[in-house]
Design a protein around this motif. Structure first.
Motif, PDB file in Angstrom:
ATOM      1  N   ILE A 166       1.049  -1.019   0.365  1.00  0.00           N
ATOM      2  CA  ILE A 166       0.153  -0.441   0.364  1.00  0.00           C
ATOM      3  C   ILE A 166       0.480   1.511   0.381  1.00  0.00           C
ATOM      4  O   ILE A 166       0.434   2.159  -1.354  1.00  0.00           O
ATOM      5  CB  ILE A 166      -0.741  -0.015   0.972  1.00  0.00           C
ATOM      6  CG1 ILE A 166      -1.724  -0.852   1.335  1.00  0.00           C
ATOM      7  CG2 ILE A 166      -1.667   1.075   1.477  1.00  0.00           C
ATOM      8  CD1 ILE A 166      -2.524  -1.716   2.177  1.00  0.00           C
ATOM      9  N   GLN A 167       1.637   1.123   0.903  1.00  0.00           N
ATOM     10  CA  GLN A 167       2.876   2.040   1.131  1.00  0.00           C
ATOM     11  C   GLN A 167       3.658   2.743  -0.113  1.00  0.00           C
ATOM     12  O   GLN A 167       3.654   3.741  -0.431  1.00  0.00           O
ATOM     13  CB  GLN A 167       3.934   2.127   2.433  1.00  0.00           C
ATOM     14  CG  GLN A 167       4.673   3.214   2.581  1.00  0.00           C
ATOM     15  CD  GLN A 167       5.725   3.325   1.412  1.00  0.00           C
ATOM     16  OE1 GLN A 167       6.522   2.198   1.208  1.00  0.00           O
ATOM     17  NE2 GLN A 167       6.450   5.118   1.454  1.00  0.00           N
ATOM     18  N   GLU A 168       3.716   1.595  -1.030  1.00  0.00           N
ATOM     19  CA  GLU A 168       4.411   1.794  -1.763  1.00  0.00           C
ATOM     20  C   GLU A 168       3.952   2.667  -3.436  1.00  0.00           C
ATOM     21  O   GLU A 168       4.310   3.483  -4.597  1.00  0.00           O
ATOM     22  CB  GLU A 168       4.870   0.549  -2.510  1.00  0.00           C
ATOM     23  CG  GLU A 168       6.864  -0.297  -1.790  1.00  0.00           C
ATOM     24  CD  GLU A 168       7.885   1.143  -1.771  1.00  0.00           C
ATOM     25  OE1 GLU A 168       7.781   1.972  -2.669  1.00  0.00           O
ATOM     26  OE2 GLU A 168       7.981   1.121  -0.582  1.00  0.00           O
ATOM     27  N   VAL A 169       2.095   2.075  -3.180  1.00  0.00           N
ATOM     28  CA  VAL A 169       1.670   2.467  -4.486  1.00  0.00           C
ATOM     29  C   VAL A 169       1.192   3.311  -4.175  1.00  0.00           C
ATOM     30  O   VAL A 169       1.247   4.492  -5.098  1.00  0.00           O
ATOM     31  CB  VAL A 169       0.432   1.199  -4.392  1.00  0.00           C
ATOM     32  CG1 VAL A 169      -1.040   1.949  -5.052  1.00  0.00           C
ATOM     33  CG2 VAL A 169       1.123   0.104  -5.083  1.00  0.00           C
ATOM     34  N   VAL A 170       1.357   4.108  -2.678  1.00  0.00           N
ATOM     35  CA  VAL A 170       0.533   5.168  -2.202  1.00  0.00           C
ATOM     36  C   VAL A 170       2.265   5.987  -2.783  1.00  0.00           C
ATOM     37  O   VAL A 170       1.951   7.146  -3.388  1.00  0.00           O
ATOM     38  CB  VAL A 170       0.609   5.607  -1.302  1.00  0.00           C
ATOM     39  CG1 VAL A 170       0.530   6.944  -0.722  1.00  0.00           C
ATOM     40  CG2 VAL A 170      -0.776   4.967  -1.098  1.00  0.00           C
ATOM     41  N   THR A 171       3.167   6.421  -2.299  1.00  0.00           N
ATOM     42  CA  THR A 171       4.084   6.998  -2.913  1.00  0.00           C
ATOM     43  C   THR A 171       4.032   6.840  -4.223  1.00  0.00           C
ATOM     44  O   THR A 171       4.643   7.802  -4.941  1.00  0.00           O
ATOM     45  CB  THR A 171       5.332   6.219  -2.729  1.00  0.00           C
ATOM     46  OG1 THR A 171       5.568   5.464  -0.723  1.00  0.00           O
ATOM     47  CG2 THR A 171       6.624   6.682  -2.384  1.00  0.00           C
ATOM     48  N   LEU A 172       4.187   5.763  -5.118  1.00  0.00           N
ATOM     49  CA  LEU A 172       4.138   6.371  -6.603  1.00  0.00           C
ATOM     50  C   LEU A 172       3.467   7.264  -6.959  1.00  0.00           C
ATOM     51  O   LEU A 172       3.315   8.612  -7.629  1.00  0.00           O
ATOM     52  CB  LEU A 172       4.218   5.275  -7.957  1.00  0.00           C
ATOM     53  CG  LEU A 172       5.538   3.853  -7.525  1.00  0.00           C
ATOM     54  CD1 LEU A 172       5.633   3.194  -7.649  1.00  0.00           C
ATOM     55  CD2 LEU A 172       6.743   5.036  -7.562  1.00  0.00           C
ATOM     56  N   THR A 173       1.902   7.123  -6.989  1.00  0.00           N
ATOM     57  CA  THR A 173       1.107   7.968  -6.410  1.00  0.00           C
ATOM     58  C   THR A 173       1.130   9.632  -6.357  1.00  0.00           C
ATOM     59  O   THR A 173       1.344  10.476  -6.853  1.00  0.00           O
ATOM     60  CB  THR A 173      -0.776   7.392  -6.163  1.00  0.00           C
ATOM     61  OG1 THR A 173      -0.817   6.094  -7.102  1.00  0.00           O
ATOM     62  CG2 THR A 173      -1.386   8.366  -6.955  1.00  0.00           C
ATOM     63  N   VAL A 174       1.236   9.352  -4.714  1.00  0.00           N
ATOM     64  CA  VAL A 174       2.243  10.961  -4.497  1.00  0.00           C
ATOM     65  C   VAL A 174       2.342  11.404  -5.479  1.00  0.00           C
ATOM     66  O   VAL A 174       2.564  12.092  -6.243  1.00  0.00           O
ATOM     67  CB  VAL A 174       1.799  10.983  -3.573  1.00  0.00           C
ATOM     68  CG1 VAL A 174       2.506  12.330  -3.174  1.00  0.00           C
ATOM     69  CG2 VAL A 174       0.452  10.787  -2.908  1.00  0.00           C
ATOM     70  N   PHE A 175       4.252  10.640  -5.851  1.00  0.00           N
ATOM     71  CA  PHE A 175       4.781  11.398  -5.975  1.00  0.00           C
ATOM     72  C   PHE A 175       4.391  12.016  -7.929  1.00  0.00           C
ATOM     73  O   PHE A 175       5.369  12.705  -8.575  1.00  0.00           O
ATOM     74  CB  PHE A 175       6.229  10.528  -6.336  1.00  0.00           C
ATOM     75  CG  PHE A 175       7.013  10.650  -7.456  1.00  0.00           C
ATOM     76  CD1 PHE A 175       8.302  11.492  -6.445  1.00  0.00           C
ATOM     77  CD2 PHE A 175       7.697  10.314  -8.930  1.00  0.00           C
ATOM     78  CE1 PHE A 175       9.080  12.741  -7.396  1.00  0.00           C
ATOM     79  CE2 PHE A 175       8.671  10.901  -9.257  1.00  0.00           C
ATOM     80  CZ  PHE A 175       9.655  11.885  -9.047  1.00  0.00           C
ATOM     81  N   VAL A 176       3.952  11.397  -8.679  1.00  0.00           N
ATOM     82  CA  VAL A 176       3.443  11.465  -9.892  1.00  0.00           C
ATOM     83  C   VAL A 176       2.733  12.506  -9.895  1.00  0.00           C
ATOM     84  O   VAL A 176       3.268  13.264 -10.714  1.00  0.00           O
ATOM     85  CB  VAL A 176       2.733  10.397 -10.786  1.00  0.00           C
ATOM     86  CG1 VAL A 176       2.452  11.007 -11.930  1.00  0.00           C
ATOM     87  CG2 VAL A 176       3.411   9.197 -10.927  1.00  0.00           C
TER      88      VAL A 176
END
Length: 114
Positions: free
Chosen positions: A72-82
């Motif tokens: 969850i954290q990694e998917v959220v991180t990538l989404t927030v980063f984009v």
């Protein structure tokens, strides 16, 4: 388990990742600022991230496995980063970004599939 047990950890991880992404990348628009100043400001921003991420994982571990929480954290991180990259830095996603994100989302699917 109440629905809140599933939603609260994700909401906290989203908020924590907004702070962490900001801590890591806000200074790219301020390259003349001394690096020590950047580090100290970033640490202050990152403190908020930890104050959200630690409870998110503690609460979330009641309903998610550690691997699921990390996913969850990694998917959220990538989404927030984009989003941060596009709106703050003016660097929109490319096709390669989209393909890479899709592959990561596919990996997340398998983590949750069990």
């Amino acid at each position: 388990m109440p629905l809140q047990s599933y939603i609260l950890p994700v909401a906290l991880l989203i908020l924590s990742n907004i702070f962490m992404t900001t801590a890591w990348y806000w200074h790219l628009k301020f390259k003349a600022m001394p690096i020590l100043t950047v580090i100290l400001i970033s640490w202050g921003i990152a403190l908020a991230e930890y104050m959200l991420a630690v409870p998110a994982n503690r609460i979330g571990h009641g309903v998610y496995s550690a691997a699921q929480l990390k996913t969850i954290q990694e998917v959220v991180t990538l989404t927030v980063f984009v989003g941060f990259s596009a709106f703050y830095l003016g660097e929109g996603p490319t096709w390669n970004t989209a393909i890479g994100f899709t592959l990561i989302a596919l990996g997340a699917y398998f983590i949750f599939r069990g």
